[in-house]
Design a protein around this motif. Structure first.
Motif, PDB file in Angstrom:
ATOM      1  N   LEU A 185     -19.697  -1.033  33.000  1.00 12.27           N
ATOM      2  CA  LEU A 185     -18.438  -1.733  32.764  1.00 12.27           C
ATOM      3  C   LEU A 185     -17.612  -1.022  31.704  1.00 12.27           C
ATOM      4  CD1 LEU A 185     -19.761  -5.409  32.600  1.00 12.27           C
ATOM      5  CD2 LEU A 185     -18.940  -4.142  34.603  1.00 12.27           C
ATOM      6  N   ILE A 186     -16.296  -1.126  31.856  1.00  9.18           N
ATOM      7  CA  ILE A 186     -15.344  -0.607  30.885  1.00  9.18           C
ATOM      8  C   ILE A 186     -14.473  -1.777  30.426  1.00  9.18           C
ATOM      9  CG2 ILE A 186     -13.474   1.044  30.459  1.00  9.18           C
ATOM     10  CD1 ILE A 186     -16.088   2.402  31.348  1.00  9.18           C
ATOM     11  N   ALA A 187     -14.341  -1.933  29.106  1.00 10.79           N
ATOM     12  CA  ALA A 187     -13.436  -2.943  28.542  1.00 10.79           C
ATOM     13  C   ALA A 187     -12.297  -2.221  27.847  1.00 10.79           C
ATOM     14  CB  ALA A 187     -14.176  -3.829  27.546  1.00 10.79           C
ATOM     15  N   CYS A 188     -11.085  -2.479  28.291  1.00  9.15           N
ATOM     16  CA  CYS A 188      -9.890  -1.862  27.695  1.00  9.15           C
ATOM     17  C   CYS A 188      -9.040  -2.944  27.046  1.00  9.15           C
ATOM     18  CB  CYS A 188      -9.057  -1.150  28.758  1.00  9.15           C
ATOM     19  SG  CYS A 188      -9.886   0.227  29.521  1.00  9.15           S
ATOM     20  N   ALA A 189      -8.959  -2.910  25.720  1.00  8.53           N
ATOM     21  CA  ALA A 189      -8.147  -3.874  24.971  1.00  8.53           C
ATOM     22  C   ALA A 189      -6.849  -3.208  24.559  1.00  8.53           C
ATOM     23  CB  ALA A 189      -8.897  -4.364  23.742  1.00  8.53           C
ATOM     24  N   LEU A 190      -5.752  -3.929  24.690  1.00  3.05           N
ATOM     25  CA  LEU A 190      -4.426  -3.397  24.391  1.00  3.05           C
ATOM     26  C   LEU A 190      -3.598  -4.433  23.640  1.00  3.05           C
ATOM     27  CD1 LEU A 190      -2.327  -1.126  24.824  1.00  3.05           C
ATOM     28  CD2 LEU A 190      -1.749  -2.233  26.980  1.00  3.05           C
ATOM     29  N   GLU A 191      -3.023  -4.011  22.542  1.00  2.00           N
ATOM     30  CA  GLU A 191      -2.154  -4.875  21.737  1.00  2.00           C
ATOM     31  C   GLU A 191      -0.881  -5.172  22.509  1.00  2.00           C
ATOM     32  OE1 GLU A 191      -1.862  -4.323  17.256  1.00  2.00           O
ATOM     33  OE2 GLU A 191      -0.019  -3.402  18.007  1.00  2.00           O
ATOM     34  N   ARG A 192      -0.546  -6.449  22.651  1.00  2.00           N
ATOM     35  CA  ARG A 192       0.672  -6.853  23.360  1.00  2.00           C
ATOM     36  C   ARG A 192       1.814  -7.105  22.382  1.00  2.00           C
ATOM     37  NH1 ARG A 192       0.229  -4.719  27.686  1.00  2.00           N
ATOM     38  NH2 ARG A 192       1.792  -6.070  28.561  1.00  2.00           N
ATOM     39  N   CYS A 193       1.512  -7.720  21.240  1.00  2.00           N
ATOM     40  CA  CYS A 193       2.523  -7.933  20.207  1.00  2.00           C
ATOM     41  C   CYS A 193       1.804  -8.158  18.880  1.00  2.00           C
ATOM     42  CB  CYS A 193       3.446  -9.098  20.541  1.00  2.00           C
ATOM     43  SG  CYS A 193       2.637 -10.684  20.657  1.00  2.00           S
ATOM     44  N   ARG A 194       2.498  -7.812  17.794  1.00  2.00           N
ATOM     45  CA  ARG A 194       1.883  -7.941  16.470  1.00  2.00           C
ATOM     46  C   ARG A 194       2.964  -8.276  15.457  1.00  2.00           C
ATOM     47  NH1 ARG A 194       0.028  -3.793  12.354  1.00  2.00           N
ATOM     48  NH2 ARG A 194       1.053  -2.273  13.676  1.00  2.00           N
ATOM     49  N   THR A 195       2.646  -9.231  14.571  1.00  4.14           N
ATOM     50  CA  THR A 195       3.509  -9.556  13.437  1.00  4.14           C
ATOM     51  C   THR A 195       2.750  -9.148  12.181  1.00  4.14           C
ATOM     52  OG1 THR A 195       2.674 -11.800  13.119  1.00  4.14           O
ATOM     53  CG2 THR A 195       4.469 -11.523  14.726  1.00  4.14           C
ATOM     54  N   SER A 196       3.197  -9.599  11.036  1.00  4.35           N
ATOM     55  CA  SER A 196       2.531  -9.199   9.796  1.00  4.35           C
ATOM     56  C   SER A 196       1.097  -9.711   9.703  1.00  4.35           C
ATOM     57  CB  SER A 196       3.337  -9.663   8.580  1.00  4.35           C
ATOM     58  OG  SER A 196       3.420 -11.069   8.554  1.00  4.35           O
ATOM     59  N   ARG A 197       0.780 -10.851  10.280  1.00  7.24           N
ATOM     60  CA  ARG A 197      -0.572 -11.417  10.165  1.00  7.24           C
ATOM     61  C   ARG A 197      -1.215 -11.826  11.487  1.00  7.24           C
ATOM     62  NH1 ARG A 197      -2.809  -9.943   5.557  1.00  7.24           N
ATOM     63  NH2 ARG A 197      -1.441 -10.303   3.811  1.00  7.24           N
ATOM     64  N   THR A 198      -0.481 -11.872  12.575  1.00  5.29           N
ATOM     65  CA  THR A 198      -1.066 -12.277  13.853  1.00  5.29           C
ATOM     66  C   THR A 198      -0.755 -11.239  14.927  1.00  5.29           C
ATOM     67  OG1 THR A 198       0.868 -13.557  14.522  1.00  5.29           O
ATOM     68  CG2 THR A 198      -0.845 -14.736  13.299  1.00  5.29           C
ATOM     69  N   ALA A 199      -1.586 -11.233  15.947  1.00  2.00           N
ATOM     70  CA  ALA A 199      -1.362 -10.318  17.075  1.00  2.00           C
ATOM     71  C   ALA A 199      -2.006 -10.910  18.321  1.00  2.00           C
ATOM     72  CB  ALA A 199      -1.943  -8.947  16.780  1.00  2.00           C
ATOM     73  N   ILE A 200      -1.565 -10.433  19.466  1.00  2.37           N
ATOM     74  CA  ILE A 200      -2.112 -10.839  20.757  1.00  2.37           C
ATOM     75  C   ILE A 200      -2.566  -9.584  21.490  1.00  2.37           C
ATOM     76  CG2 ILE A 200      -1.646 -11.943  22.985  1.00  2.37           C
ATOM     77  CD1 ILE A 200       0.495 -13.628  21.542  1.00  2.37           C
ATOM     78  N   TYR A 201      -3.766  -9.679  22.093  1.00  2.00           N
ATOM     79  CA  TYR A 201      -4.363  -8.556  22.811  1.00  2.00           C
ATOM     80  C   TYR A 201      -4.808  -9.007  24.191  1.00  2.00           C
ATOM     81  CZ  TYR A 201      -4.491  -6.349  18.274  1.00  2.00           C
ATOM     82  OH  TYR A 201      -4.108  -5.817  17.066  1.00  2.00           O
ATOM     83  N   ALA A 231      -8.474  -0.216  22.210  1.00  3.97           N
ATOM     84  CA  ALA A 231      -9.895   0.120  22.174  1.00  3.97           C
ATOM     85  C   ALA A 231     -10.419   0.156  23.598  1.00  3.97           C
ATOM     86  CB  ALA A 231     -10.675  -0.905  21.369  1.00  3.97           C
ATOM     87  N   GLU A 232     -11.358   1.052  23.815  1.00  4.12           N
ATOM     88  CA  GLU A 232     -12.023   1.136  25.109  1.00  4.12           C
ATOM     89  C   GLU A 232     -13.518   1.298  24.870  1.00  4.12           C
ATOM     90  OE1 GLU A 232      -9.984   3.248  28.369  1.00  4.12           O
ATOM     91  OE2 GLU A 232     -11.865   4.378  28.540  1.00  4.12           O
ATOM     92  N   LEU A 233     -14.290   0.372  25.443  1.00  6.39           N
ATOM     93  CA  LEU A 233     -15.739   0.376  25.310  1.00  6.39           C
ATOM     94  C   LEU A 233     -16.372   0.496  26.685  1.00  6.39           C
ATOM     95  CD1 LEU A 233     -16.300  -2.680  22.923  1.00  6.39           C
ATOM     96  CD2 LEU A 233     -16.190  -0.275  22.293  1.00  6.39           C
ATOM     97  N   GLU A 234     -17.656   0.887  26.695  1.00  7.29           N
ATOM     98  CA  GLU A 234     -18.407   0.841  27.935  1.00  7.29           C
ATOM     99  C   GLU A 234     -19.796   0.286  27.685  1.00  7.29           C
ATOM    100  OE1 GLU A 234     -19.816   4.543  29.894  1.00  7.29           O
ATOM    101  OE2 GLU A 234     -18.864   5.546  28.203  1.00  7.29           O
ATOM    102  N   MET A 235     -20.386  -0.223  28.753  1.00  6.87           N
ATOM    103  CA  MET A 235     -21.755  -0.740  28.705  1.00  6.87           C
ATOM    104  C   MET A 235     -22.342  -0.691  30.102  1.00  6.87           C
ATOM    105  SD  MET A 235     -21.574  -4.951  28.755  1.00  6.87           S
ATOM    106  CE  MET A 235     -23.308  -5.089  29.068  1.00  6.87           C
ATOM    107  N   THR A 236     -23.655  -0.643  30.180  1.00  6.93           N
ATOM    108  CA  THR A 236     -24.368  -0.790  31.446  1.00  6.93           C
ATOM    109  C   THR A 236     -25.137  -2.091  31.372  1.00  6.93           C
ATOM    110  OG1 THR A 236     -24.547   1.602  31.729  1.00  6.93           O
ATOM    111  CG2 THR A 236     -26.073   0.234  33.000  1.00  6.93           C
ATOM    112  N   VAL A 237     -24.970  -2.934  32.377  1.00  8.11           N
ATOM    113  CA  VAL A 237     -25.596  -4.252  32.388  1.00  8.11           C
ATOM    114  C   VAL A 237     -27.107  -4.098  32.577  1.00  8.11           C
ATOM    115  CG1 VAL A 237     -25.675  -6.507  33.526  1.00  8.11           C
ATOM    116  CG2 VAL A 237     -23.491  -5.301  33.285  1.00  8.11           C
ATOM    117  N   SER A 238     -27.864  -4.633  31.625  1.00  8.93           N
ATOM    118  CA  SER A 238     -29.319  -4.560  31.667  1.00  8.93           C
ATOM    119  C   SER A 238     -29.908  -5.922  32.049  1.00  8.93           C
ATOM    120  CB  SER A 238     -29.868  -4.107  30.310  1.00  8.93           C
ATOM    121  OG  SER A 238     -29.568  -5.084  29.334  1.00  8.93           O
TER     122      SER A 238
END
Length: 146
Positions: free
Chosen positions: A101-117, A41-48
Motif C-alpha cells: 500500500l501507498i499512502a499519499c497525504a497532501l495539504e489542502r489548506c493551512r492557516t497559522s495554527r490549523t490545516a486540512i490534509y 508525505a508518502e509512505l508505504e507498507m506491506t500488509v502482514s
C-alpha cells in the motif's frame, strides 16, 4: 532535534525521519517513508498477517493508522509541532495480506495554527484506491521537540 536546515525539502525530510523514529505503530506495521516535502508525505507498507481482521482482510484500524501517520508527517513537515485534531476515513475496497500500500497525504489548506490534509491509500499492485482519509491538524508549538 538539532536546529532545522533552511531548505524546506530538507526540513520536511528531517521532520519525517524524527516522526517515524518514535512511532511504535509505524514500526510494528512496517511503515516506511517514500517521500517528504512541505505539506506532503508518502509512505508505504506491506500488509502482514498481524494486520488482518477475522475476515482475512486488512483491519480498518491499520489502514486508519497508516493514513494518520502520513498526515502526521505532512502536518509536521514545516518544522512546527502539530497534532491531529479531527480525522475521518472511508474504506473503499478490501486489502489482502501481502498487498503493498501507498499512502499519499497532501495539504489542502493551512492557516497559522490549523490545516486540512487529504490522504489517499492506494494498492500498489493494481493502482486502485482502497481508502480516502481527511485529517485536520492543529499546531501546538512553533518548534519541533528537542
Amino acid at each position: 532535534m538539532n536546529p532545522l536546515p533552511e531548505d524546506p525539502i530538507k526540513v520536511a525530510h528531517c521532520c519525517a525521519t524524527f516522526m517515524l523514529s518514535g512511532d511504535a505503530p509505524a514500526k510494528a506495521f512496517g511503515f516506511s517513508l517514500r517521500r517528504a516535502a512541505p505539506g506532503e508525505a508518502e509512505l508505504e507498507m506491506t500488509v502482514s498477517q498481524n494486520g488482518l481482521n477475522v475476515f482475512g482482510t486488512c483491519h480498518g484500524g491499520v489502514l486508519f493508522t497508516f493514513a494518520d501517520t502520513a498526515l502526521s508527517i505532512a502536518c509536521n513537515s514545516h518544522g512546527r509541532q502539530s497534532v491531529a485534531q479531527q480525522c475521518s476515513i472511508t474504506f473503499v475496497r478490501p486489502v489482502r495480506p501481502g498487498d503493498r500500500l501507498i499512502a499519499c497525504a497532501l495539504e489542502r489548506c493551512r492557516t497559522s495554527r490549523t490545516a486540512i490534509y487529504d490522504c489517499t491509500v492506494t494498492n500498489a499492485q493494481d493502482g486502485k484506491v482502497v481508502a480516502e482519509f481527511r485529517g485536520h491538524s492543529r499546531t501546538i508549538a512553533d518548534d519541533m521537540p528537542a
